[in-house]
Design a protein around this motif. Sequence first.
Motif, PDB file in Angstrom:
ATOM      1  N   MET A 236      30.497  37.146  44.111  1.00 55.43           N
ATOM      2  CA  MET A 236      31.950  36.794  43.333  1.00 55.43           C
ATOM      3  C   MET A 236      32.046  35.326  43.318  1.00 55.43           C
ATOM      4  SD  MET A 236      34.434  38.013  41.540  1.00 55.43           S
ATOM      5  CE  MET A 236      34.220  39.850  41.851  1.00 55.43           C
ATOM      6  N   ALA A 237      31.962  34.565  44.395  1.00 56.40           N
ATOM      7  CA  ALA A 237      32.423  33.264  44.764  1.00 56.40           C
ATOM      8  C   ALA A 237      31.448  32.454  43.799  1.00 56.40           C
ATOM      9  CB  ALA A 237      32.157  32.919  46.077  1.00 56.40           C
ATOM     10  N   LEU A 238      29.923  33.007  43.701  1.00 55.14           N
ATOM     11  CA  LEU A 238      29.353  32.261  42.719  1.00 55.14           C
ATOM     12  C   LEU A 238      29.393  32.575  41.341  1.00 55.14           C
ATOM     13  CD1 LEU A 238      25.685  33.183  44.685  1.00 55.14           C
ATOM     14  CD2 LEU A 238      26.775  30.811  44.391  1.00 55.14           C
ATOM     15  N   GLU A 239      29.791  33.513  41.082  1.00 49.61           N
ATOM     16  CA  GLU A 239      30.164  33.997  39.614  1.00 49.61           C
ATOM     17  C   GLU A 239      31.463  33.033  39.387  1.00 49.61           C
ATOM     18  OE1 GLU A 239      30.973  38.163  39.257  1.00 49.61           O
ATOM     19  OE2 GLU A 239      29.113  38.602  39.191  1.00 49.61           O
ATOM     20  N   ASP A 240      32.319  32.789  40.109  1.00 45.56           N
ATOM     21  CA  ASP A 240      33.549  31.811  39.791  1.00 45.56           C
ATOM     22  C   ASP A 240      33.095  30.390  39.704  1.00 45.56           C
ATOM     23  OD1 ASP A 240      35.232  34.225  40.103  1.00 45.56           O
ATOM     24  OD2 ASP A 240      35.943  33.612  41.971  1.00 45.56           O
ATOM     25  N   GLN A 241      32.109  30.059  40.460  1.00 43.45           N
ATOM     26  CA  GLN A 241      31.699  28.789  40.363  1.00 43.45           C
ATOM     27  C   GLN A 241      30.873  28.472  39.004  1.00 43.45           C
ATOM     28  OE1 GLN A 241      29.323  27.830  44.139  1.00 43.45           O
ATOM     29  NE2 GLN A 241      31.103  28.010  45.211  1.00 43.45           N
ATOM     30  N   MET A 242      29.929  29.388  38.597  1.00 42.96           N
ATOM     31  CA  MET A 242      29.266  29.124  37.445  1.00 42.96           C
ATOM     32  C   MET A 242      29.986  29.233  36.265  1.00 42.96           C
ATOM     33  SD  MET A 242      26.360  32.147  38.113  1.00 42.96           S
ATOM     34  CE  MET A 242      25.481  31.926  36.377  1.00 42.96           C
ATOM     35  N   LEU A 243      31.136  30.126  36.412  1.00 36.77           N
ATOM     36  CA  LEU A 243      32.329  30.098  35.196  1.00 36.77           C
ATOM     37  C   LEU A 243      32.991  28.779  35.416  1.00 36.77           C
ATOM     38  CD1 LEU A 243      33.809  31.593  33.177  1.00 36.77           C
ATOM     39  CD2 LEU A 243      35.502  32.453  34.827  1.00 36.77           C
ATOM     40  N   GLU A 244      33.221  28.142  36.382  1.00 34.63           N
ATOM     41  CA  GLU A 244      34.010  26.865  36.146  1.00 34.63           C
ATOM     42  C   GLU A 244      32.948  25.819  35.575  1.00 34.63           C
ATOM     43  OE1 GLU A 244      36.168  24.064  39.694  1.00 34.63           O
ATOM     44  OE2 GLU A 244      35.501  25.964  40.218  1.00 34.63           O
ATOM     45  N   ALA A 245      31.835  26.032  36.207  1.00 33.12           N
ATOM     46  CA  ALA A 245      30.708  25.147  35.878  1.00 33.12           C
ATOM     47  C   ALA A 245      30.578  24.962  34.199  1.00 33.12           C
ATOM     48  CB  ALA A 245      29.352  25.206  36.446  1.00 33.12           C
ATOM     49  N   ARG A 246      30.643  26.294  33.686  1.00 34.57           N
ATOM     50  CA  ARG A 246      30.506  26.503  32.126  1.00 34.57           C
ATOM     51  C   ARG A 246      31.869  25.932  31.558  1.00 34.57           C
ATOM     52  NH1 ARG A 246      28.106  31.485  33.523  1.00 34.57           N
ATOM     53  NH2 ARG A 246      30.386  32.431  33.135  1.00 34.57           N
ATOM     54  N   GLN A 247      32.874  26.033  32.069  1.00 35.49           N
ATOM     55  CA  GLN A 247      34.203  25.444  31.642  1.00 35.49           C
ATOM     56  C   GLN A 247      34.148  24.059  31.607  1.00 35.49           C
ATOM     57  OE1 GLN A 247      37.226  27.675  33.961  1.00 35.49           O
ATOM     58  NE2 GLN A 247      37.271  29.312  32.504  1.00 35.49           N
ATOM     59  N   VAL A 248      33.812  23.562  32.725  1.00 36.12           N
ATOM     60  CA  VAL A 248      33.506  21.842  32.817  1.00 36.12           C
ATOM     61  C   VAL A 248      32.561  21.378  31.656  1.00 36.12           C
ATOM     62  CG1 VAL A 248      33.010  19.979  34.171  1.00 36.12           C
ATOM     63  CG2 VAL A 248      34.241  21.848  35.241  1.00 36.12           C
ATOM     64  N   ALA A 249      31.453  22.132  31.582  1.00 38.78           N
ATOM     65  CA  ALA A 249      30.354  21.596  30.666  1.00 38.78           C
ATOM     66  C   ALA A 249      30.928  21.791  29.176  1.00 38.78           C
ATOM     67  CB  ALA A 249      29.148  22.511  30.830  1.00 38.78           C
TER      68      ALA A 249
END
Length: 482
Positions: A236-249
């Motif tokens: 779940m933490a990795l999914e949140d980080q990936m979502l945040e990274a996609r939003q930042v990108a």
Amino acid sequence: MTAISLLLVHAIALGNIALLYLVPVMFAAARYGLRAGLFAGLASSLAYNFFFLPPTGTLTVDNPANIISLLVLLGVAIVTSQFAASARAQAQRAQESARQNAMLAGFSRHLSAAAGQEELMQSVCTEIARLLDVRAILLTPSVEGPILRAAVPPEDRIDRIEAAAAQWAMDHLQPAGRGSITLTASDWLFHPLHTQRGVVAVVGMARDDGDLPIPTGHDALVTSLLDQAAVALDRMALEDQMLEARQVAERDRLRAALLSSVSHDLRTPLTSILTAAQALRQEQGSTLVDTIESEAQRLNRFVANLLDMARLEAGALPMRVEATDLLDAVSAAIADTRQALAGHMVTVDLSPDLPLVRVDPVLLHHCLINLLDNAGRYGAPGTTVIIRGRSEADAILLSVIDQGPGIPAGQEARLFETFTRLAGSDRAVHGTGLGLTIVKGFAEAMGLSVAASNVADPSGACFTIRIPDTVMIGNMTLKDLA
């Protein structure tokens, strides 16, 4: 079985009656275990002796052959009891394994259904409390210590002893608290949830009756539950980080597109305004024309910064490296920022022995005019802007110093972030917040670095471009002479 054997004693041989006594032995061992089977075997041997071996009605055996029969019956009863008990134990282990597998499958299903991290943490506590009949809490690590994130029942809290046990479990990756070998004064038993990326949480368990939190024989089940919980929280933490990274990108992509579009749309009318202002000056020479041209030039620099920022973020920055004289570069930058430096004295203090450097003169020019523009706008009116160049053992330090309020302590690195203007400092004056970001990007593209600091003499902010010896003229190649 004795009554049945007495009815059949005249119909079957005495040796076959002994076999009938194996039936209750097998039943007792299969139903109640090895001890019951051994007891049934001994009782069957005594009954066989008492009722059927002469002299009947006593435990005495006259015929040696009957003694052998009695011992064989007892031995067979013991072996049969062991086999039956072993089969019973295997069946019980299979049933327990199936039960635990069903519990683990249900636990995994509930964790997979969680929509977010908070819901997942609550599900972990709820399922552990239900499956083990305990109270459960979940804490996550932080710089201030373990933070309670979920609890069943929800009103559960921890005191200092429990917090210390939870922290110890996180630090040492071992259980701590009641039932462990560490901090046993705690009413809770804490188990760390850790993966290859480190500790993600710690789970605490306790019982209302004060007994050990983990029942005897449930260690393997608890370990499997905690492993599944750790993997689920880490995922779940990795999914949140990936979502945040996609939003930042995506945000960066939209910002770059906006910068590029706006800057291009503004460049054409600005060019027309500047051309018209220059023509009016030649014809009329009005101070209003000077104002128009000055402000248009300033706006043109803003647009140029937008374009440069878009190129930096897109990785499409053209660069042509050649031998460059720092005195010429500084003189050209001062000439192009004379409007921004109006009302300031400019002091150039460059060591006469500074070598040529191998950089892109256009990018270096942009770095210098942005630093001088900052110094002109943010330095106090009537003060001096100093441009200083010094040689060190392995680098040249080229500094631009203004005499303004300076930079808040600890915020020096933030100045170079995009659109950053710090409140309470000389960096809060009007501007786009792009100039210093562009200076940093251009400098790093050429293999240089830039830093900000406060100076005491004169008092103000100092921006220094560090030019390493790897780009000095001592390492010049034939390509630099072209």
